[in-house]
Design an enzyme around this catalytic site. Structure first.
Site, PDB file in Angstrom:
ATOM      1  N   LYS A 126       0.860  -1.191   0.000  1.00  0.00           N
ATOM      2  CA  LYS A 126       0.000   0.000   0.000  1.00  0.00           C
ATOM      3  C   LYS A 126       0.884   1.224   0.000  1.00  0.00           C
ATOM      4  CE  LYS A 126      -4.505   0.823   0.266  1.00  0.00           C
ATOM      5  NZ  LYS A 126      -5.654  -0.058  -0.037  1.00  0.00           N
ATOM      6  N   ASP A 166      -7.043   4.373  -4.263  1.00  0.00           N
ATOM      7  CA  ASP A 166      -7.713   4.205  -2.958  1.00  0.00           C
ATOM      8  C   ASP A 166      -8.347   5.578  -2.711  1.00  0.00           C
ATOM      9  OD1 ASP A 166      -7.735   2.113  -0.563  1.00  0.00           O
ATOM     10  OD2 ASP A 166      -7.491   4.052   0.386  1.00  0.00           O
TER      11      ASP A 166
HETATM   12  N1  GLU Z   1      -7.399   0.248  -2.660  1.00  0.00           N
HETATM   13  C1  GLU Z   1      -8.187  -0.909  -2.983  1.00  0.00           C
HETATM   14  C2  GLU Z   1      -8.217  -1.846  -1.802  1.00  0.00           C
HETATM   15  O1  GLU Z   1      -8.273  -1.386  -0.677  1.00  0.00           O
HETATM   16  C3  GLU Z   1      -7.796  -1.533  -4.311  1.00  0.00           C
HETATM   17  C4  GLU Z   1      -6.361  -1.919  -4.473  1.00  0.00           C
HETATM   18  C5  GLU Z   1      -5.988  -2.389  -5.879  1.00  0.00           C
HETATM   19  O2  GLU Z   1      -6.829  -2.435  -6.756  1.00  0.00           O
HETATM   20  O3  GLU Z   1      -4.801  -2.725  -6.026  1.00  0.00           O
HETATM   21  O4  GLU Z   1      -8.239  -3.034  -1.907  1.00  0.00           O
END
Ligand code: GLU
Length: 445
Positions: A126, A166
């Site tokens: 992340k 996100d």
């Molecule tokens: N931010 C999203 C999550 O919390 C998607 C992440 C992504 O698609 O890599 O899963």
């Protein structure tokens, strides 16, 4: 907690004393792993717990950019590459003023387990920044994204780490980030980011995926008690991608969604949220939910951002972490809410989850119920690798299949470890086993 698990948790606390959200996420997973650790002595021998709570790599960097008045601004950028045992690091970027290392680590830790549940061969990571795109011009957002990517580019790649969106990172930001990556790499590597625009490598149904997936998960939970969304009154918080498409799919399945919210306030619309209007305000005008009320006579604006005191049958929190505390949860229980499925990451505090348990509210944690977004990112990666674009229906069919499979995996694991119907234990146990087995196979690394 079992003594070995307790010791691991104490080390995490002493190493990361000022990261409350990370500690919360780790505690929630560790406290449910006792039966799993008891059944697998090899995990202790291999130091799985000690390793799984420590990110493989944490990157913090300066992001300097110039605002529209010619002033130099400096933000902080992060990428936490948590686990690559199941595939390249995968997870979104969050741009919001609250972002710090602890927030990124909690999200990265959750992502490891969530991604494992999807069965799609993706590790967990992340990133993000304390930059807030709200109130910034497109040019400011572009200059920020270019500066952010100038550092991030050296750490990512199709087979290394694949960021996405996100909170605060949508199609516009992904576009600017991709454009800068392409210049630096001198290569059109579509697979380096997901959530791309359709014209240059994006997947149909990726914007819808998280919200749709959460609703399909909730529907599967209801089906276990012979029920469905038909005729249900539903609370949704948030008004971004996740919330918008959760509203849409829930209403397609016969529910009435009566709320949305953002940081400016909340909306109660007993006639059911008008998704076309919401999209127009949020996606086209980049407006606030107060603009929704101005254009919809059935809706009323509520001061405060919470929607949890509105009587309803089902709650789908789709805004942000810790948005439901024990007080909110008690009101929900009293008002007749019987199911909570999380579209956001960790929206319920541990005390709220205790209230759900005591009140017999069915509860699915975000790492299971909101995995449809990242699962569809993995489908986007597959399309990029094959230079294909699948139809909307093909992607949604695959997404629905993945969500039902995650649902069943959680229930089976919960049953196997003697806690039938416990989606928290089921999600944590099934995901942990998958990651831990791969760690054992790959040796101490
Ligand atoms: N931010 C999203 C999550 O919390 C998607 C992440 C992504 O698609 O890599 O899963």
């Amino acid at each position: 907690m079992d003594q070995r698990i307790e010791r691991v948790y104490e080390t995490v606390v002493s190493r990361n004393p000022v990261e409350p959200e990370f500690l919360q996420a780790v505690h929630e997973v560790l406290e449910s792993l006792e039966p799993v650790i008891a059944a697998h002595p090899e995990y202790a021998d291999q130091g799985i717990l000690e390793r799984i709570v420590e990110p493989e790599r944490q990157i913090i960097f300066r992001v300097p950019w110039v605002d529209d008045d010619g002033r130099v601004q400096v933000n902080r950028g992060f990428r936490v590459q948590f686990s690559s045992v199941l595939g390249p690091y995968k997870g979104g970027l969050r741009f919001h003023s609250s972002v710090d290392l602890g927030i990124v680590k909690f999200l990265g830790f959750e992502q490891v387990f969530k991604n494992a549940l999807t069965g799609q061969g993706i590790g967990g990571g992340k990133g993000g920044s304390d930059f807030d795109p709200h109130g910034k011009s497109d040019m400011e957002v572009m200059r920020f994204c270019q500066s952010f990517m100038t550092e991030l580019a050296r750490h990512i790649g199709e087979h290394t780490d694949v960021p996405a969106g996100d909170i605060g990172v949508g199609a516009r930001e992904i576009g600017y980030l991709f454009g800068q990556y392409k210049r630096l790499a001198n290569s059109f590597d579509a697979g380096v980011l997901t959530g791309k625009s359709l014209a240059w490598g994006g997947s149909l149904a990726r914007p819808e995926a998280t919200g749709y997936g959460t609703v399909i998960f909730a529907q599967a939970m209801l089906a276990t008690r012979g029920d469905s969304l038909e005729g249900k009154k539903v609370l949704v918080s948030g008004s971004g991608n996740v919330a918008t498409y959760a509203v849409q799919r829930a209403q397609e399945l016969g529910a009435t969604v009566v709320s949305i919210s953002d940081s400016s306030g909340a909306v109660y619309d007993p006639a059911g949220i008008d998704v076309a209007l919401l999209r127009q305000i949020k996606e086209v005008q980049r407006g606030r939910v107060s603009d929704y009320v101005a254009q919809r006579s059935s809706a009323e604006f509520r001061s405060g951002t919470k929607v949890w005191d509105i009587p309803a049958d089902i709650a789908l929190p789709c805004a942000t972490q810790n948005e439901i505390n024990d007080h909110d949860a008690s009101i929900m229980a009293r008002n007749g809410v019987t199911l909570v499925a999380e579209g956001a990451n960790m929206p319920s505090t541990p005390e709220a989850i205790d209230v759900y348990r005591k009140a017999g509210i069915m509860y699915a944690p975000g790492k299971a119920a909101n995995a449809g977004g990242v699962a569809t990112s993995a489908l986007e990666m597959q399309q990029n690798a094959a230079r294909q674009q699948w139809s909307f229906d093909t992607v949604v069919q695959k997404l629905d299949h993945i969500m039902l499979s995650i649902h069943n995996t959680c229930l089976e694991a919960a049953e196997m470890y003697g806690h039938p119907g416990d989606y928290v234990l089921g999600a944590n146990a099934a995901a942990f086993e998958k990651v831990a087995d791969a760690m054992v196979e790959q040796g101490i690394c």
